[in-house]
Design an enzyme around this catalytic site. Structure first.
Site, PDB file in Angstrom:
ATOM      1  N   HIS A  70      15.447  22.749  -8.282  1.00 32.82           N
ATOM      2  CA  HIS A  70      16.054  22.012  -7.166  1.00 32.82           C
ATOM      3  C   HIS A  70      15.014  21.110  -6.504  1.00 32.82           C
ATOM      4  O   HIS A  70      15.243  19.913  -6.297  1.00 32.82           O
ATOM      5  CB  HIS A  70      16.610  23.032  -6.175  1.00 32.82           C
ATOM      6  CG  HIS A  70      17.207  22.440  -4.940  1.00 32.82           C
ATOM      7  ND1 HIS A  70      18.548  22.514  -4.642  1.00 32.82           N
ATOM      8  CD2 HIS A  70      16.644  21.770  -3.892  1.00 32.82           C
ATOM      9  CE1 HIS A  70      18.780  21.913  -3.487  1.00 32.82           C
ATOM     10  NE2 HIS A  70      17.638  21.465  -3.008  1.00 32.82           N
ATOM     11  N   GLU A  71      13.851  21.686  -6.176  1.00 34.62           N
ATOM     12  CA  GLU A  71      12.811  20.915  -5.502  1.00 34.62           C
ATOM     13  C   GLU A  71      12.166  19.902  -6.434  1.00 34.62           C
ATOM     14  O   GLU A  71      11.801  18.797  -6.013  1.00 34.62           O
ATOM     15  CB  GLU A  71      11.748  21.853  -4.916  1.00 34.62           C
ATOM     16  CG  GLU A  71      12.234  22.705  -3.772  1.00 34.62           C
ATOM     17  CD  GLU A  71      12.784  21.870  -2.622  1.00 34.62           C
ATOM     18  OE1 GLU A  71      12.247  20.774  -2.350  1.00 34.62           O
ATOM     19  OE2 GLU A  71      13.762  22.311  -1.997  1.00 34.62           O
ATOM     20  N   HIS A  74      14.165  16.713  -6.421  1.00 35.67           N
ATOM     21  CA  HIS A  74      13.814  15.862  -5.277  1.00 35.67           C
ATOM     22  C   HIS A  74      12.528  15.085  -5.556  1.00 35.67           C
ATOM     23  O   HIS A  74      12.438  13.874  -5.323  1.00 35.67           O
ATOM     24  CB  HIS A  74      13.592  16.720  -4.023  1.00 35.67           C
ATOM     25  CG  HIS A  74      14.839  17.279  -3.405  1.00 35.67           C
ATOM     26  ND1 HIS A  74      15.909  16.493  -3.051  1.00 35.67           N
ATOM     27  CD2 HIS A  74      15.152  18.550  -3.041  1.00 35.67           C
ATOM     28  CE1 HIS A  74      16.849  17.264  -2.499  1.00 35.67           C
ATOM     29  NE2 HIS A  74      16.413  18.513  -2.494  1.00 35.67           N
TER      30      HIS A  74
END
Length: 398
Positions: A70-71, A74
């Site tokens: 998820h990170e 980003h």
């Protein structure tokens, strides 16, 4: 995004340093315990406790891997748009991507914000497909239960992060949309901050309602999460206001010069008597005999020196080395230093130019610059931003 200090470095992915905060240990223990004692035995009864604990560890590691993905999403999208990524840190409530800079335009900001939740939702789909495949192949209820849990949790993670309020990704989506529509980055961040405080308040209320209506203390977790959202949203709103207010203000415009300092060779007792008692600061720069900055010393560190030893202990023995402190340049934007200074209340940052201490900046200087901006006045210390090391500090405690 929220700053987070790493407790341990795990390595690098795509050139990005990956680390964990100590609070990851807390969430890992809670996840493993819940999986081993509740979720896995209910979904697949009849196994030995050691089997449940072993599978629980594997599932928890896969969950943290999904958080990292998820990170990483980003970070990779941010880097695509020219934003440098300093690190990724996993912690108690998920992960934090430390970005050095801001998106160049609203579209980039929107895509950076959406990348994480979309990867989580895609992960939910992958785990759901794996659950179906495991079930069809007769793998047994234990792996099916673990994979199903991962699918559900990743779906929840993706949907929850899309809620429209800072500091969640949905808040950043809202900020990007407002920026896109109004052409004002700061207005978008303020809108996301206000929405985040409302969202956090609703989560707190929902948590207390769960406790009162059902007697289930798990509502405390929801309330705690709401409190975190409110606090983080308030911080982001404050930061957005500061960025607009302090736009164009440099560190050199507000720094105090000449700075009040101490020397490595002077005694703690002499410094306290001659300097500390006469000045309002709680932290002071410490120089060597050549006038170079070597560290900082705080009142708390000085107070730890026994009274009987203060005549022989030197400032150099108790100061924090300069490589462990934040050092600013007079030309740095003040907004870059403001959050850290304000978070500490009375923190101080040394300002160095051409290798020499040029001044200091405190939370008081930031507050003064903010109040002057409210009057329509820009701080001006007489060209302090170009102060060089040729000007020796004139107020040195010996």
């Amino acid at each position: 995004m929220v700053a987070m200090r790493q407790s341990a470095r795990l390595g690098q992915l795509a050139g990005i340093p990956i680390g964990v905060h100590w609070s990851v240990l807390v969430i890992m223990l809670l996840l493993v315990q819940g999986l081993a004692q509740l979720i896995l035995p209910r979904g697949a009864p009849g196994h030995a406790p050691a089997v449940y604990w072993g599978v629980a560890v594997v599932v928890a590691v896969l969950f943290l891997t999904a958080l990292l993905a998820h990170e990483l999403a980003h970070s990779l999208v941010a880097r695509h748009y020219g934003v440098r990524v300093r690190s990724i840190t996993l912690w108690l409530l998920g992960g934090v991507s430390q970005l050095d800079g801001e998106a160049p335009h609203a579209r980039a900001d929107l895509l950076i914000a959406l990348a994480g939740p979309l990867v989580s939702l895609a992960g939910a789909g992958v785990f759901a497909a794996a659950t179906a495949a495991a079930s069809a192949s007769g793998a047994g209820p234990l792996p099916v239960t673990g994979l199903a849990w991962l699918a559900v949790v990743n779906a929840i993670l993706g949907v929850f992060n899309l809620l429209p309020g800072a500091p969640l990704d949905g808040g950043r989506v809202l900020a990007a949309v407002v920026w896109w529509m109004r052409g004002d980055r700061a207005a978008g961040r303020r809108a996301a901050g206000r929405a985040g405080m409302v969202l956090g308040g609703l989560l707190i209320a929902a948590g207390f309602a769960e406790i009162l209506l059902s007697g289930n203390l798990s509502g405390l977790w929801l309330s705690a999460l709401g409190w975190f959202v409110v606090a983080a949203a308030h911080a982001e709103t404050t930061d957005a206001v500061l960025r607009k207010t302090l736009a164009g203000v440099r560190v050199g415009d507000v720094m105090t010069t000449p700075p009040t300092c101490g020397y490595t060779s002077e005694s703690v007792g002499g410094f306290v008597a001659a300097v500390v008692r006469h000045h309002p600061h709680r932290t002071f720069p410490v120089l060597d005999l050549d006038g170079r900055l070597v560290g900082l010393v705080s009142l708390a560190r000085l107070a730890k020196v026994p009274s009987a030893d203060r005549g022989r202990v030197r400032l150099g023995d108790v100061s924090t080395p300069v490589d462990r402190t934040g050092v600013l340049d007079p030309a740095d934007p003040l907004i870059g230093a403001a959050p850290a200074l304000q978070a500490g209340g009375h923190r101080l940052a040394p300002v160095v130019s051409d290798g020499r201490l040029a001044g200091i900046v405190t939370s008081h200087d930031v507050a003064r610059a903010t109040e002057l901006a409210g009057l329509g006045v820009t701080p001006d210390r007489g060209g302090a931003a170009t102060t060089s090391g040729s000007q020796a500090p004139a107020d040195l405690g010996r």
